[in-house]
Enzyme design. Sequence first.
Site, PDB file in Angstrom:
ATOM      1  N   HIS A  18       0.841  -1.205   0.000  1.00 42.68           N
ATOM      2  CA  HIS A  18       0.000   0.000   0.000  1.00 42.68           C
ATOM      3  C   HIS A  18       0.876   1.256   0.000  1.00 42.68           C
ATOM      4  CE1 HIS A  18      -3.080  -2.598   2.355  1.00 42.68           C
ATOM      5  NE2 HIS A  18      -3.572  -2.429   1.133  1.00 42.68           N
ATOM      6  N   LYS A  42     -16.904  -6.639   8.418  1.00 42.08           N
ATOM      7  CA  LYS A  42     -17.610  -6.173   9.614  1.00 42.08           C
ATOM      8  C   LYS A  42     -16.778  -6.409  10.876  1.00 42.08           C
ATOM      9  CE  LYS A  42     -22.364  -5.845   8.210  1.00 42.08           C
ATOM     10  NZ  LYS A  42     -22.225  -6.095   6.781  1.00 42.08           N
ATOM     11  N   ARG A  91      -1.973  -5.952  -8.581  1.00 37.16           N
ATOM     12  CA  ARG A  91      -0.911  -6.916  -8.294  1.00 37.16           C
ATOM     13  C   ARG A  91      -0.785  -7.983  -9.368  1.00 37.16           C
ATOM     14  NH1 ARG A  91      -3.177  -7.526  -2.361  1.00 37.16           N
ATOM     15  NH2 ARG A  91      -4.952  -6.956  -3.625  1.00 37.16           N
ATOM     16  N   SER A 129      -3.100  -7.576   2.916  1.00 35.08           N
ATOM     17  CA  SER A 129      -3.405  -7.457   4.350  1.00 35.08           C
ATOM     18  C   SER A 129      -3.732  -8.833   4.934  1.00 35.08           C
ATOM     19  CB  SER A 129      -4.594  -6.518   4.567  1.00 35.08           C
ATOM     20  OG  SER A 129      -4.289  -5.229   4.111  1.00 35.08           O
TER      21      SER A 129
HETATM   22  P1  ADP Z   1      -9.715  -3.088  -0.587  1.00 36.07           P
HETATM   23  O1  ADP Z   1     -10.235  -3.703   0.661  1.00 36.07           O
HETATM   24  O2  ADP Z   1     -10.516  -1.932  -1.092  1.00 36.07           O
HETATM   25  O3  ADP Z   1      -9.321  -4.047  -1.687  1.00 36.07           O
HETATM   26  P2  ADP Z   1      -7.013  -2.887   0.329  1.00 36.07           P
HETATM   27  O4  ADP Z   1      -6.748  -2.174   1.612  1.00 36.07           O
HETATM   28  O5  ADP Z   1      -6.851  -4.346   0.322  1.00 36.07           O
HETATM   29  O6  ADP Z   1      -8.410  -2.377  -0.137  1.00 36.07           O
HETATM   30  O7  ADP Z   1      -6.107  -2.269  -0.827  1.00 36.07           O
HETATM   31  C1  ADP Z   1      -6.135  -0.916  -1.158  1.00 36.07           C
HETATM   32  C2  ADP Z   1      -5.424  -0.704  -2.481  1.00 36.07           C
HETATM   33  O8  ADP Z   1      -4.070  -1.126  -2.404  1.00 36.07           O
HETATM   34  C3  ADP Z   1      -6.009  -1.482  -3.656  1.00 36.07           C
HETATM   35  O9  ADP Z   1      -5.880  -0.690  -4.813  1.00 36.07           O
HETATM   36  C4  ADP Z   1      -5.123  -2.685  -3.776  1.00 36.07           C
HETATM   37  O10 ADP Z   1      -5.126  -3.203  -5.081  1.00 36.07           O
HETATM   38  C5  ADP Z   1      -3.800  -2.060  -3.433  1.00 36.07           C
HETATM   39  N1  ADP Z   1      -2.825  -3.033  -2.939  1.00 36.07           N
HETATM   40  C6  ADP Z   1      -2.983  -3.901  -1.922  1.00 36.07           C
HETATM   41  N2  ADP Z   1      -1.867  -4.630  -1.751  1.00 36.07           N
HETATM   42  C7  ADP Z   1      -0.981  -4.205  -2.673  1.00 36.07           C
HETATM   43  C8  ADP Z   1       0.344  -4.574  -3.047  1.00 36.07           C
HETATM   44  N3  ADP Z   1       0.992  -5.552  -2.400  1.00 36.07           N
HETATM   45  N4  ADP Z   1       0.947  -3.924  -4.061  1.00 36.07           N
HETATM   46  C9  ADP Z   1       0.280  -2.948  -4.721  1.00 36.07           C
HETATM   47  N5  ADP Z   1      -0.978  -2.559  -4.441  1.00 36.07           N
HETATM   48  C10 ADP Z   1      -1.600  -3.168  -3.442  1.00 36.07           C
END
Ligand code: ADP
Length: 164
Positions: A18, A42, A91, A129
């Site tokens: 992120h 939730k 990704r 995550s």
């Molecule tokens: P959501 O729950 O909306 O998918 P996330 O918190 O999982 O949100 O992810 C937020 C953003 O970060 C999304 O655009 C996701 O694709 C991106 N993202 C998550 N992990 C990575 C990563 N390892 N590398 C690049 N982008 C990522």
Amino acid sequence: MHNTVICPGSFDPVTLGHIDIITRASKMFDNVIVGVFVNGDKHPAFSIEERVAHLQKTVGDIPNITVMSCDGLLADCAKELGASAVVRGLRAVSDFEYEFQMALTNRKLNPELDTVFLASDAGYTYLSSSIVKNVASLGGDISNFVPACIHDEIFNRLNMKGTE
Ligand code: ADP
């Protein structure tokens, strides 16, 4: 011109993947809003206040980045905040279908709102995550997955082995 963009997500918890996307966006656009969304899971591992605090600690010092909690529709939040584009990380092909669907939906809901995809850093394509939650809950090392300044806080919460 896209002067203000929004990087939305759950960030439960925030990972180095992120942070890579957010900091790269901050070099491309004048203002980057990191929108920590309430909806979704939730039962998040971290409260919305904790997730905002994690991001503040990590990227809060970068002058053109603002971290805030958001609720409701992304298309509406973007409009209210004056963001003309959404920035999302991609990704792998597995992310594509969902992201494409969301991008088209958001543009239908708010025709002014575009979505910009940044290709994930090659070193973080595996990272999510959920991976962080799974590894830490089993006592595994997450120091290569999350920012160092919030590592202990995240690990101690997620590590169930430590509380057995
Ligand atoms: P959501 O729950 O909306 O998918 P996330 O918190 O999982 O949100 O992810 C937020 C953003 O970060 C999304 O655009 C996701 O694709 C991106 N993202 C998550 N992990 C990575 C990563 N390892 N590398 C690049 N982008 C990522």
